[in-house]
Enzyme design. Sequence first.
Site, PDB file in Angstrom:
ATOM      1  N   SER A 213      -9.546  -0.474   7.131  1.00 52.84           N
ATOM      2  CA  SER A 213      -9.026  -0.372   5.756  1.00 52.84           C
ATOM      3  C   SER A 213      -8.281  -1.586   5.223  1.00 52.84           C
ATOM      4  CB  SER A 213      -8.119   0.844   5.638  1.00 52.84           C
ATOM      5  OG  SER A 213      -8.902   1.998   5.577  1.00 52.84           O
TER       6      SER A 213
ATOM      7  N   SER B 279      -9.625   1.944   2.932  1.00 51.66           N
ATOM      8  CA  SER B 279      -8.806   2.695   2.009  1.00 51.66           C
ATOM      9  C   SER B 279      -7.847   1.835   1.194  1.00 51.66           C
ATOM     10  CB  SER B 279      -8.011   3.743   2.784  1.00 51.66           C
ATOM     11  OG  SER B 279      -7.130   3.109   3.705  1.00 51.66           O
TER      12      SER B 279
ATOM     13  N   LYS C 190       0.854  -1.195   0.000  1.00 48.00           N
ATOM     14  CA  LYS C 190       0.000   0.000   0.000  1.00 48.00           C
ATOM     15  C   LYS C 190       0.887   1.242   0.000  1.00 48.00           C
ATOM     16  CE  LYS C 190      -3.951   1.885   2.655  1.00 48.00           C
ATOM     17  NZ  LYS C 190      -4.744   1.736   3.908  1.00 48.00           N
TER      18      LYS C 190
HETATM   19  N1  GLN Z   1     -12.837   4.043   6.306  1.00 48.13           N
HETATM   20  C1  GLN Z   1     -12.305   4.529   7.553  1.00 48.13           C
HETATM   21  C2  GLN Z   1     -11.974   5.985   7.401  1.00 48.13           C
HETATM   22  O1  GLN Z   1     -12.314   6.536   6.423  1.00 48.13           O
HETATM   23  C3  GLN Z   1     -11.114   3.710   7.937  1.00 48.13           C
HETATM   24  C4  GLN Z   1      -9.888   4.084   7.233  1.00 48.13           C
HETATM   25  C5  GLN Z   1      -8.700   3.252   7.584  1.00 48.13           C
HETATM   26  O2  GLN Z   1      -8.809   2.214   8.216  1.00 48.13           O
HETATM   27  N2  GLN Z   1      -7.549   3.734   7.169  1.00 48.13           N
HETATM   28  O3  GLN Z   1     -11.388   6.597   8.244  1.00 48.13           O
END
Ligand code: GLN
Length: 491
Positions: A179, A155, A80
């Site tokens: 994410s 994400s 990532k």
């Molecule tokens: N979807 C969540 C957010 O927008 C989690 C994001 C993540 O785990 N990096 O913050």
Amino acid sequence: MTDLTSLSAAELAGLVARGESSAAEVTQAHLDRITAVDDRVHAFLHVDTEGALDAARAVDARRAAGEPLGPLAGVPVAVKDVLTTKGIPTTAGSRILAGWRPPYDSTIVRRLRAAGTVMLGKTNMDEFAMGSSTEYSAFGPTHNPWDLSRIPGGSGGGSAAALAAYETPLSIGSDTGGSIRQPGAVTGTVGVKPTYGGTSRFGLVAFSSSLDTPGPCARTVLDAALLHEAIGGHDPSDSTSIPAPVPDVVAAARLGASGDLAGVRLGVVREFAGEGAEPGVLAAFRAAVDTLTKLGAEVVEVSCPHFQYALPAYYLIAPSECSSNLARFDGVRFGLRVGDDGNRSLEEVMSATREAGFGPEVKRRVVLGTYALSSGYYDAYYGQAQKVRTLITRDFTTAFEQVDALVSPTTPFVAFPVGARTADPYQMYLADLFTIPSNLYGGPGISVPCGLADGLPVGLQVMAPTMADDRMYRVAAALESAVGPFTPPAL
Ligand code: GLN
């Protein structure tokens, strides 16, 4: 000959170790696959073709010299784009970091290299890991290999989609609120958030430091465990790293694969097993719970009454920490600089850089977090959210006095169409309804494919106590041995 891209990491490592395939062949097969499909999937922001082939040839040379190879030597991995890679672009999905080549490797990447894995490149993500669909990437969305008109989660949608598209057998994600697990669920792959502090944050572009957790993504539970073992463990460069060995996740995955869960007590989280999820998701989840019972697990219902406040608490804590962490992007130290024509002040350049460099979701969070932390509001918002965090932790502690691990659906809904939730941030935030509690508590969680709803994958989440990551691997591997396989239609 079998298509090398269809094999698991464990199988590929075996081929390389026995000399039945070279690491260079394995790598080339995956690079060819990326060339063939990634214009449609867009899982990668950067492919390091030369670096990957060099790393693969180095593994082949070590094997030829009779040197011992680790359990993942010669296996490709995608990372990532939130983890620094020395000399290789690292954007965190943001225009503000476009063109930045970090001067150092993150600990995770250093360990991947030491393990003899072959880094193929960097995967797409929501900007600064804020999002649940990868649509907030500054570089365009990633598409779900199950249905290219749908999102791959976020994400870390790039890391999950690259697995489902057979562009890589392994990838790395980061999980702040879900994410890793949510993209795993909606792409039919395995995603693991380790115990907070069980994997190093050194070189991870910070979003919310008390929650951020890098972790392994794979197509099988055993592969995730092998990767977890390679990247996990104490790191003196990270002050929150836990000074203890990685739980024996590989042995647990192998034990679970026998399909015997006798003696294991599982708790279904009552608050997450009723309304709030799509009917197809609930049906797949309930069928999976029946399967776990047939495998010998004792399943009881457990109440975690404060989990319902996890989402609002998270959306105060995470933006607050992000407003502080993102202050470093000032147009001076990294990447983009806008308006520095000799006539503008530092503040003007900083403001113009942030205006051009940050996308709307990042700006929304910085504003929200700055507000929540401001004097006069601190106690009412941030302080209150921290108290809720304590109550959620107590729910976990009480639950784990009754059961070994908790289970729930990973996400309330299957992969949604691109564009379906971008107009309303709250609809996007709901994607992490079931994953956020573990982040607030700090314990590990895994998402494992458990079924299909309308032809799209559904994930089952297993949550375990802190530093008992092995427990959830055992349960996930047992379920995996009994259901599936779930393979997306050919691209
Ligand atoms: N979807 C969540 C957010 O927008 C989690 C994001 C993540 O785990 N990096 O913050």
